[in-house]
Design a protein around this motif. Structure first.
Motif, short mmCIF file in Angstrom:
data_model
loop_
_atom_site.label_atom_id
_atom_site.label_comp_id
_atom_site.label_asym_id
_atom_site.label_seq_id
_atom_site.Cartn_x
_atom_site.Cartn_y
_atom_site.Cartn_z
N PRO A 195 0.82 -1.21 0.00
CA PRO A 195 0.00 0.00 0.00
C PRO A 195 0.85 1.26 0.00
CG PRO A 195 -0.69 -1.51 1.73
CD PRO A 195 0.57 -2.06 1.14
N GLN A 196 0.46 2.23 -0.82
CA GLN A 196 1.18 3.49 -0.87
C GLN A 196 0.52 4.46 0.10
OE1 GLN A 196 1.73 4.87 -4.82
NE2 GLN A 196 2.36 2.87 -5.57
N ARG A 197 1.34 5.26 0.76
CA ARG A 197 0.84 6.16 1.79
C ARG A 197 0.48 7.53 1.22
NH1 ARG A 197 3.49 6.43 7.03
NH2 ARG A 197 2.03 4.97 7.91
N GLY A 198 -0.45 8.17 1.90
CA GLY A 198 -0.75 9.57 1.66
C GLY A 198 -1.55 9.89 0.42
N THR B 268 -7.39 -6.89 -0.71
CA THR B 268 -6.80 -8.22 -0.55
C THR B 268 -7.91 -9.23 -0.82
OG1 THR B 268 -5.29 -7.36 1.13
CG2 THR B 268 -5.54 -9.76 0.97
N ILE B 269 -7.66 -10.11 -1.78
CA ILE B 269 -8.65 -11.10 -2.18
C ILE B 269 -8.00 -12.47 -2.14
CG2 ILE B 269 -10.26 -11.80 -4.00
CD1 ILE B 269 -9.63 -8.92 -5.19
N SER B 270 -8.64 -13.40 -1.45
CA SER B 270 -8.21 -14.80 -1.45
C SER B 270 -9.37 -15.63 -1.97
CB SER B 270 -7.85 -15.27 -0.04
OG SER B 270 -6.75 -14.55 0.46
N VAL B 271 -9.08 -16.51 -2.91
CA VAL B 271 -10.11 -17.38 -3.46
C VAL B 271 -9.64 -18.82 -3.37
CG1 VAL B 271 -11.47 -17.97 -5.51
CG2 VAL B 271 -10.88 -15.58 -5.08
N THR B 272 -10.53 -19.67 -2.86
CA THR B 272 -10.28 -21.11 -2.81
C THR B 272 -11.40 -21.80 -3.56
OG1 THR B 272 -9.26 -20.89 -0.63
CG2 THR B 272 -9.95 -23.10 -1.30
N ASP B 273 -11.02 -22.63 -4.52
CA ASP B 273 -11.99 -23.40 -5.30
C ASP B 273 -11.39 -24.79 -5.51
OD1 ASP B 273 -14.26 -24.05 -6.73
OD2 ASP B 273 -13.51 -23.19 -8.60
N ASP C 9 -8.89 -27.51 -5.29
CA ASP C 9 -7.44 -27.49 -5.06
C ASP C 9 -6.81 -26.17 -5.46
OD1 ASP C 9 -7.50 -30.08 -4.11
OD2 ASP C 9 -7.07 -30.96 -6.07
N ASN C 10 -7.56 -25.30 -6.13
CA ASN C 10 -7.03 -24.00 -6.55
C ASN C 10 -7.18 -22.98 -5.44
OD1 ASN C 10 -6.42 -24.76 -9.25
ND2 ASN C 10 -8.59 -24.65 -9.74
N LYS C 11 -6.08 -22.27 -5.19
CA LYS C 11 -6.10 -21.23 -4.17
C LYS C 11 -5.11 -20.15 -4.56
CE LYS C 11 -5.71 -20.41 0.74
NZ LYS C 11 -5.53 -20.96 2.07
N ASN C 12 -5.50 -18.89 -4.36
CA ASN C 12 -4.59 -17.78 -4.65
C ASN C 12 -5.03 -16.57 -3.83
OD1 ASN C 12 -2.46 -16.40 -5.79
ND2 ASN C 12 -3.56 -15.85 -7.65
N THR C 13 -4.06 -15.74 -3.51
CA THR C 13 -4.31 -14.47 -2.82
C THR C 13 -3.60 -13.37 -3.58
OG1 THR C 13 -4.48 -15.55 -0.66
CG2 THR C 13 -4.00 -13.20 -0.66
N VAL C 14 -4.29 -12.27 -3.81
CA VAL C 14 -3.68 -11.11 -4.46
C VAL C 14 -3.97 -9.87 -3.62
CG1 VAL C 14 -3.87 -12.08 -6.78
CG2 VAL C 14 -5.65 -10.59 -5.95
N ARG C 15 -3.07 -8.92 -3.71
CA ARG C 15 -3.26 -7.62 -3.06
C ARG C 15 -2.90 -6.54 -4.07
NH1 ARG C 15 -0.48 -5.88 2.53
NH2 ARG C 15 1.35 -6.37 1.34
N ILE D 293 -6.49 0.34 -10.34
CA ILE D 293 -6.29 -1.04 -10.77
C ILE D 293 -6.22 -1.07 -12.29
CG2 ILE D 293 -7.28 -3.37 -10.74
CD1 ILE D 293 -8.66 -2.39 -8.08
N GLU D 294 -5.10 -1.49 -12.80
CA GLU D 294 -4.88 -1.47 -14.25
C GLU D 294 -5.48 -2.68 -14.95
OE1 GLU D 294 -0.78 -0.73 -15.06
OE2 GLU D 294 -0.75 1.04 -13.78
#
Length: 101
Positions: free
Chosen positions: A54-57, A64-69, A71-77, A82-83
């Motif tokens: 995270p950028q300040r100011g 923050t998103i975590s998805v579990t489906d 055997d598939n699992k991933n977390t992104v922040r 958002i490009e």
């Protein structure tokens, strides 16, 4: 599919009100469940890798998103702006959905 969604930062940020939301697509109505699955698939969630600090100011929000489906699992922040358009659509949908829960 289980989705954990959390947003931090922004202009009116109150830490106590920004708890993560756990979304189980099996407990959603059919339309929301299908939309969540479609957006996760469209942004190739399980193969992307974002872990932005995270950028300040700048009153930017960080998500923050975590998805579990199975055997598939991933977390992104990611932080605003958002490009990745498909990821942005998923975040917009999760923002609306998390307000219903």
């Amino acid at each position: 599919m289980l989705i954990e969604f959390k947003s931090d930062g922004g202009i009116a940020y109150f830490p106590g009100l920004n708890r993560s939301k756990l979304i189980n697509t099996d407990s959603l109505n059919n339309e929301d469940s299908m939309k969540a699955r479609e957006l996760v698939h469209r942004c190739r969630f399980f193969s992307i890798s974002y872990n932005e600090v995270p950028q300040r100011g700048a009153d930017r929000k960080t998500y923050t998103i975590s998805v579990t489906d199975g055997d598939n699992k991933n977390t992104v922040r990611v932080s605003d702006p958002i490009e990745d358009e498909a990821l942005g659509e998923l975040i917009g949908f999760l923002n609306k959905l998390s307000k219903k829960i």
